[in-house]
Design an enzyme around this catalytic site. Sequence first.
Site, PDB file in Angstrom:
ATOM      1  N   HIS A 103     -28.315  18.485  63.661  1.00 38.55           N
ATOM      2  CA  HIS A 103     -26.583  18.614  64.005  1.00 38.55           C
ATOM      3  C   HIS A 103     -26.569  17.813  65.621  1.00 38.55           C
ATOM      4  O   HIS A 103     -27.026  17.769  66.606  1.00 38.55           O
ATOM      5  CB  HIS A 103     -27.020  20.333  65.003  1.00 38.55           C
ATOM      6  N   ARG A 158     -12.294  22.665  73.265  1.00 35.11           N
ATOM      7  CA  ARG A 158     -12.594  23.001  74.154  1.00 35.11           C
ATOM      8  C   ARG A 158     -13.718  21.758  74.593  1.00 35.11           C
ATOM      9  O   ARG A 158     -14.148  21.022  74.200  1.00 35.11           O
ATOM     10  CB  ARG A 158     -13.263  24.130  74.312  1.00 35.11           C
TER      11      ARG A 158
END
Length: 659
Positions: free
Chosen positions: A215, A298
Amino acid sequence: MSWANKKTFKRILVANRGEIACRVIRTARKMGLETVAVYSDADNNAVHTRLADRSVYIGAAAPQESYLNISGILSAAKACSVDMIHPGYGFLSENSEFAKACADNGIQFIGPPPKAISEMGSKSRAKLIMAEAEVPLVPGYHGNDQSDPCLIKAAETIGFPLLIKAVSGGGGKGMRIVDSADELESAIASARRESLKAFGDDQLLLEAYLPTPRHVEVQIFFDQQGQGVYLFDRDCSLQRRYQKVIEEAPAPGLSDELRTAMGKAALEAGKAIGYEGAGTVEFLLNGEDFYFMEINTRLQVEHPVTERITGVDLVEWQIRVAAGESLPLKQSELGCHGHAMEARVYAEDPANNFLPSAGRIACLEWPEQDGFVRIDSGVQQGDLVSSWYDPMLAKVIVWGENRSKAIDTLTQSLSSSYQAGVTDNRDYLIFLLSLRDFRNGAIDTSLAEQNVHQLTLLQKRKLLVVAALYQYRIKSHEAPTGNFSSFVTASPFFFYHQEQELSVSVEKKDQLYFLTFADGACKAKASWQQEPVGLSGRLSIEGEIAQCRVIPMPGQKIKVFLPDCSLELGLPGYQQQANERKADSLSAPMNGTVTTIAVKQGQSVVAGETLLTMEAMKMEHMVKAPRDGLIADVFFKAGDQVTLGTPLMAYQDEAHVAT
């Protein structure tokens, strides 16, 4: 003259809580902005409320009545005449309606435009946009038809294993791995339920499941003038239950070509949606191939590791860009220096499937912060960790000249962190950092899940030695004058752990302690030092030197620490708590809310069958039948709050009474 005095923006409200609220407030104040905090019933007198210039009460502990209440937050903002709102992460940070409502009320939202949030908030819509922008995608189904037959048919086309994901999801909520068609229908129902609870949206998408990818994510930043940069990459592969626990920057082992390709793809993704502000493009990396997962519109929890390698204050950039300024640096002016790591310290029990832990913090000590160590936390000693919110206690962030030094510094920082009162994952984090594969950079998203941390017999014995010598020290100070020897050696010291009684006899001769257990003996030396709470010590156990710490806790308990492990032990007079329940008890595994009841009174069940689901700290947990039997009583209904250890149901051959 400060930055704020040069602008029309002078006052900022942080629509969040905990460590991220504290982190934003510190930068805003550094820039000369006045700060406003908001708080719920559960956060009265919380750290972030005292850091801000002003704090405003916004409602009950339930997030829907406080931190997710758009009208309540806007009312607080207007009452304080704020110019800007920073949403932090979680809660309303990726809510396009909130961003639009801020604009409609003349308040600058510190984040991307509502349209970008909306498009990326839908994972299916995001993937369609990325496909048009030629950003690589994992094969899957992202369609509007959400019927079970359609999803089942799409799953058959994709093949197994596959991944179910909430279209509006994040943080692992609404996500399920499905290994076969037999599991599909129940997994869809469970993912829908959790997604609806967490995001108010039960739409799902399906993807081919890559068993061992990495990831890797890229931090991007765009200003209102359309200029964009990427601030390199982070590896977030160490995860449990789809939640990241250790992150690092830059991602180890990437070639310059691959790193540049991912950075450019991330910028293309941002351009495709007209992005503004800080964003993170998440990729799955499978060998040299990378695939778009999502854009987080964000600031990310792990943003500090990017700050440490670039020297950039990302929150300051967010505020400046929201105020209309151009990006402070161009791509060619950004550099990557050294290596940074972050460990998330959670109030959770790794030995019990990482269930969240609630309670009061009896003692809390972090290592000293300096140029190499940073602690971002929103809790303090004496605080009550609530079951209403995310269980994060702190982020321990470190920097080193290289990856090896960063690992060593993070290990040392965690080893010198002490928290007693709620169960936490400190030892698990230290264990992960010690794994050979991790230290060698051989990491993927399965590494943390495959390596279960348990205390070794040797670690348990050492911890028991520390506990016994601590009790000897305490009792010796309580001994009547002239009666020391008989007072402390009249009987063994007793400890209680997992319903077991453990005894240790201690005898001191000169400066040497002789300890006798039920199954052996050892020799030790000890020197102790008084701490604000408890004692610290330097021990020699059979010649092996170890630093230790012991913290007394309410309820006749102590918590014993060694550098790589810790243990909570009951003392004589300690009453067994409800959480130390029998294996076949149908009791609540945590504090939380009953969300669904799957069985009825009088129904026969088989071992492993789901009886009900609970939700706490934004995570759903299924309570399953420990054995075959007939359910005689169901004590609660959906929506009820229950505490750890409370009987939920009873078999016909049991005599439980709801409490």
